[in-house]
Design an enzyme around this catalytic site. Structure first.
Site, PDB file in Angstrom:
ATOM      1  N   CYS A 145       0.841  -1.202   0.000  1.00 27.50           N
ATOM      2  CA  CYS A 145       0.000   0.000   0.000  1.00 27.50           C
ATOM      3  C   CYS A 145       0.877   1.254   0.000  1.00 27.50           C
ATOM      4  CB  CYS A 145      -0.970  -0.052   1.177  1.00 27.50           C
ATOM      5  SG  CYS A 145      -2.368   1.053   0.982  1.00 27.50           S
ATOM      6  N   HIS A 205      -3.545  -5.768   1.127  1.00 23.12           N
ATOM      7  CA  HIS A 205      -2.872  -5.935   2.414  1.00 23.12           C
ATOM      8  C   HIS A 205      -2.858  -7.395   2.850  1.00 23.12           C
ATOM      9  CE1 HIS A 205      -2.442  -1.714   3.799  1.00 23.12           C
ATOM     10  NE2 HIS A 205      -3.495  -1.485   3.043  1.00 23.12           N
ATOM     11  N   GLU A 240      -1.231  -8.665   5.133  1.00 16.82           N
ATOM     12  CA  GLU A 240      -1.099  -8.759   6.598  1.00 16.82           C
ATOM     13  C   GLU A 240      -2.454  -8.630   7.290  1.00 16.82           C
ATOM     14  OE1 GLU A 240      -0.702  -6.119   4.879  1.00 16.82           O
ATOM     15  OE2 GLU A 240      -0.860  -4.249   6.028  1.00 16.82           O
TER      16      GLU A 240
END
Lengths: 226, 721
Positions: A88, A203, A205
């Site tokens: 990002c 993302h 994560e």
């Protein structure tokens, strides 16, 4: 041999903790958190530039962060053929540094986009080895400037060198779009020529734990470790 | 002092005389400014205090009730949850982007001032009819502002409500709620600990923005005011807030701070006075030390509402360490004064005392009014004609009404998954996040039923609390406590005052019954423009928990072939307000029948059944039944192209509202177990059908699934653009 990694924190980073947890939980190895003013970087296998709004993104997204003290070390790390992942805002920083081609401009609809998106791999590299061809991954995005853009010449280079790592695609059901932010050729993530630096807007994560809506984000770390 | 000046400061002449008499001298202009800021509704609750005192605010899990920056409840072990809701209505009407952004910023500061790390935000936003360009502008600006601030600072937005109704045409509402996690042994309060402690200023420089913001928020608007009031809207800087948050949390966890107070409404005036009052001490502040963005007079400094600023008290010996930490975060820091034993508030500027007032007169002697109120008269019961209503038209009525459509357009502009702990995102009955590093989850929901409350403020408020309660129960979250945001029109109108009084009573009744005390809140009065009052809108934010994240229910369909059951009691057609309004059967508020009395024991009984069945893993998915009845609940549950086939005696039943209403999805193999459990508990149920693939079927009539879903998902954006 254990896998070592580090996450850089800039003022305004807000996914640094998430990235640290992601690495700790999945690599089981040493994980360092490095403040942007540091001038040295431990010898690690992977560095993550996390998401967020570094320095408020008041100039161009990622522009200020790309001039931070730690960036010299990050570039050395990449030139050393070790892995560097920008997620990002991290992707935006990588394009500002010049480690990756192209730029991330405002989303097609000119609005922030926070939702699940679907991606699949385009060309194989060490970040997506464990992902099958045509396997659709569900991973959240959260960005205002995620619309990947480059000129035709660069696009051809990216294709010829097989640098496109991920592209947005349609999910299995009726309620989702093919190219959520208007990126050229639906590009969601690209690598450098040597394929040790990856920038991606989704993302991973936020999609790895058993309580997340999807665990597809694991595949990136699993690819690197395997 | 001339009368005009006094009135301009929002004080009545009577109020001024009280001050004058107490001091037995004339006031400085700075002092007048202080009273203006501290004696308005926003800061001293002069109209609502009498009634708010009646609310239940304590039980075994309340660590901190109302009166601090946020309420805190106990979540076992060393975990505490701090939360609060606050309005930013007037600023958001004048300047929607900055008004709503600073609303989020303000409520986040209230949370981290307590030593808590914010882990979620929610909101409750209301607008006028979308047909006007103004509403479109406000909606775009408000959603953009809320999103921008929360996304940038990196706190997930996990839910809320967004409604459209004509009385909000010139008075949109923006209520923002934040939830934070705090270690119980590290909670910070605004009460200073020691005489001689240094008062320090942390955060952004002070500028002209927001001067008189708090008194503006306590004023009635006319449309022409808009441009004139604009300079009173604060401008937010979420990047600075992120630094401030990290800096303050680091200071607090290092034990370098004694107490902290955010500079919100009425800026340094309110924060320093409250500090002195809480600690029963005095404060001395040298205004020349305040970091300024531009040259300002003492008066302007006192009343500035510049954002991202904190006031803290530290021990002298920690001065250097505090400065070092804040330097790392690039935050302005200045010692500006000290805690004294005088019990007076003293502000000095250019070696001259510009303010020297006893704390007592500002805080303890603040006015409290017992305003006249009327109790609405009893409504006559009448029967409506439903004979001409067709099922197809009812569905179309819902699918062309913004209030029923999927609001992804709003939620997708918010980052709801940052921090990596989000379990349920906006659009579900409640938002849910995990407490980092534990198996515990927190659920939260914001709700209000203004139409119900206009019809019957007392019962309507019970329904509102019950709706929040059901939203949590449907996810298998145990409701724990409430924060409230009472948005009303002018209390000088006894009818409006009656709505305020009765709805607080209704809140009390429901909160006592559900054992969900009110631990924090906010009051926003005078929400009327051009003499059009808003509907009474006391918004509830309810927080609950489950100690095991694996036990949480989803609100989305799980599997084709599973059975659909209905729990609860249907309101009669004649007493289903939203059915009557949204199906265009009743138009005027005086036409509605009175609400059915809500049986709170019945609510609890059914809720306990849902919780127990959830723990038994018998519930595959569950949603509460609210506006739009069973049909609307089923639409919200659609997922992965699954639809439903149902049979009911009368299709209108599908659109009626409910008390204790839940739709539950169960597997066929669990049917016996579930139904005998319910029978044993004396809870009636209705089996209405099953989940099917890509279809919607009502009483054997087939509807085009993709057409309906396409409208449901995409028409919101079409209508508002």
């Amino acid at each position: 041999m254990s896998f070592k990694s580090a996450v850089i924190t800039f003022p305004g980073s807000n996914c640094d903790r998430d990235a640290l947890c992601y690495l700790k939980d999945l690599t089981k190895g040493e994980v360092h958190n490095i403040w942007h003013e540091e001038t040295s970087l431990p010898k690690v296998d992977l560095v993550i530039l996390p998401g967020g709004f570094s320095f408020g993104d008041y100039l161009r997204s990622g522009a200020m962060a790309s001039k931070s003290k730690i960036i010299n070390e990050v570039v050395k790390h990449a030139n050393d053929n070790r892995y560097l992942l920008g997620i990002c805002n991290g992707f935006q920083i990588l394009t500002e540094i010049g480690l990756l081609e192209g730029a991330l401009i405002r989303n097609k609809k000119l609005k922030f986009l926070g939702k699940n998106c679907f991606i699949k791999k385009k060309f194989q590299n060490n970040f997506n080895l464990s992902i099958k061809d045509n396997q659709v991954l569900q991973i959240p995005v959260a960005h205002n400037e995620g619309n990947f853009y480059c000129d035709t010449e660069t696009l051809n280079l990216l294709k010829n060198n097989e640098q496109i790592a991920f592209e947005y695609c349609k999910g299995e059901f009726s309620n989702n779009e093919e190219n959520i932010n208007g990126s050229i050729e639906a590009i969601a993530g690209i690598t450098n020529k040597k394929k040790n630096v990856l920038g991606m807007m989704p993302h991973p994560e936020r999609a790895y734990s058993d309580f997340h809506q999807s665990q597809d984000g694991r595949l990136i770390i699993e690819s690197l470790i395997s | 002092m001339n009368e005009e000046l006094i009135l301009q400061h929002g004080l009545t002449l009577d109020e001024f005389q009280v001050i004058r008499k107490y001091l037995n001298r004339d006031l400085s202009i700075e002092e007048l400014g202080i009273f203006s800021a501290m004696w308005n509704e926003h800061c001293c609750y002069k109209t609502s205090k009498k009634w708010l005192k009646k609310l239940p605010t304590d039980n075994e899990i309340v660590i901190q009730g109302p009166g601090e920056n946020a309420g805190v409840i106990d979540l076992q072990d060393n975990d505490g949850i701090a939360f609060k809701i606050e309005s930013h209505n007037h600023p958001s009407y004048i300047e929607p982007f900055n008004g709503s952004a600073t609303g989020v910023g303000g409520i986040l500061r209230d949370i981290f001032t307590m030593g808590a790390r914010p882990i979620a935000t929610l909101d409750s936003i209301r607008f006028g009819l979308i047909e006007t360009e103004k509403t479109k502008y406000l909606l775009n600006g408000v959603v953009h502002g809320i999103g921008h601030y929360g996304n940038c600072i990196g706190i997930p937005n996990i839910g809320g409500e967004c409604e459209f109704e004509s009385t909000y045409d010139f008075n949109n509402l923006v209520n923002a709620m934040a939830v934070g996690h705090v270690q119980k042994d590290k909670i910070f309060y605004s009460k200073p600990k020691s005489i001689g402690g240094l008062i320090v200023y942390i955060g952004s420089k002070t500028g002209k923005d927001g001067i008189h913001g708090a008194s503006m928020a306590s004023d009635v608007f006319s449309e022409e005011d808009e441009d004139e009031k604009r300079p009173s809207v604060q401008v937010g800087d979420p990047f600075m807030e992120k630094l401030l948050m990290e800096g303050c949390l680091e200071l607090m966890s290092s034990g370098l701070i004694e107490s902290m107070q955010d500079m919100g409404a009425a800026g340094i005036t309110s924060s320093s006075v409250e500090m002195a009052s809480k600690g029963n001490v005095g404060v001395y502040i040298n205004l020349d030390k305040i970091p300024l963005r531009q040259p300002l007079s003492a008066y302007e400094i006192l009343l500035s509402e510049s954002q991202e600023r904190m006031l803290a008290v530290i021990d002298k010996k920690n001065n250097r360490k505090v400065r070092e930490i804040l330097q790392k975060w690039q935050i302005d820091y200045e010692v500006i004064g000290e805690i004294t034993e005088t019990k007076r508030v003293v502000f000095e500027s250019n070696n001259k005392k510009v303010v020297d007032l006893p704390v007592e007169i500002i805080v303890d002697d603040a006015p409290e009014y017992d305003r006249e109120f009327y109790i609405p008269r009893k409504r006559k019961n009448k029967d409506f004609d439903f004979s001409k209503i067709k099922l197809e038209d009812m569905i179309i009525n819902l699918l062309t009404n913004l209030n029923y459509l999927d609001k992804s357009w709003v939620f997708d502009q918010y980052d709801s998954t940052v921090m990596g702990d989000t379990i349920r995102e906006p659009g579900q009955s409640s938002g849910i996040v995990k407490i980092h590093g534990t198996q515990k989850v927190i659920g939260a929901s914001t709700d209000c039923n203004p139409l119900y409350i206009r019809i019957n403020p007392y019962e309507g408020m019970k329904y509102t609390v019950a709706e929040s309660y059901r939203n949590l129960i449907a996810c298998n979250i145990n409701p724990l406590a409430i924060t409230n945001n009472l948005n009303f029109a002018s209390p000088l109108d006894p009818n409006i005052m009656g709505e305020l009084v009765l709805s607080i009573n209704g809140l009390k009744t429901a909160a006592v019954k559900f054992n969900t005390p009110i631990v924090s809140g906010n009051v926003s009065l005078y929400n009327q423009t051009n003499e059009i009052p808003i509907k009474p809108t006391p918004v509830i934010g309810m927080v609950g928990s489950n100690m095991d994240l694996n036990k949480i229910n989803t609100n989305k369909f799980c599997e084709i072939g599973n059975k659909i059951l209905i729990l609860g009691k249907q309101l009669t057609k004649n007493c289903s307000p939203y059915l009557l309004q949204d199906q265009k059967i009743a138009f005027n508020i005086c036409e509605f029948n009175d609400l059915e009395v809500l049986d709170l024991d019945f609510e609890k009984k059914i809720a306990n059944c849902v919780l127990e069945l959830s723990d038994l893993k018998c519930i595959m998915s569950c949603n509460d039944i609210s506006r739009g009845g069973i049909f609307s609940a089923l639409l919200k549950m659609q997922y992965k192209d699954m639809g439903f086939r149902v049979k009911v005696p009368d299709p209108i039943d599908l659109f009626c509202e409910y008390s204790a209403g839940y739709v539950i999805e169960i597997r066929s193999k669990d049917f016996e177990e579930v139904t005998s459990f319910l029978t044993k508990k004396g809870a009636e149920y209705l089996e209405i059908g099953q989940i099917i693939k890509e279809g919607i079927e009502i009483n054997s009539k087939k509807f085009d699934y993709f057409d309906i879903m396409n409208k449901y998902r995409n028409d919101f954006e079409k209508i508002i653009s």
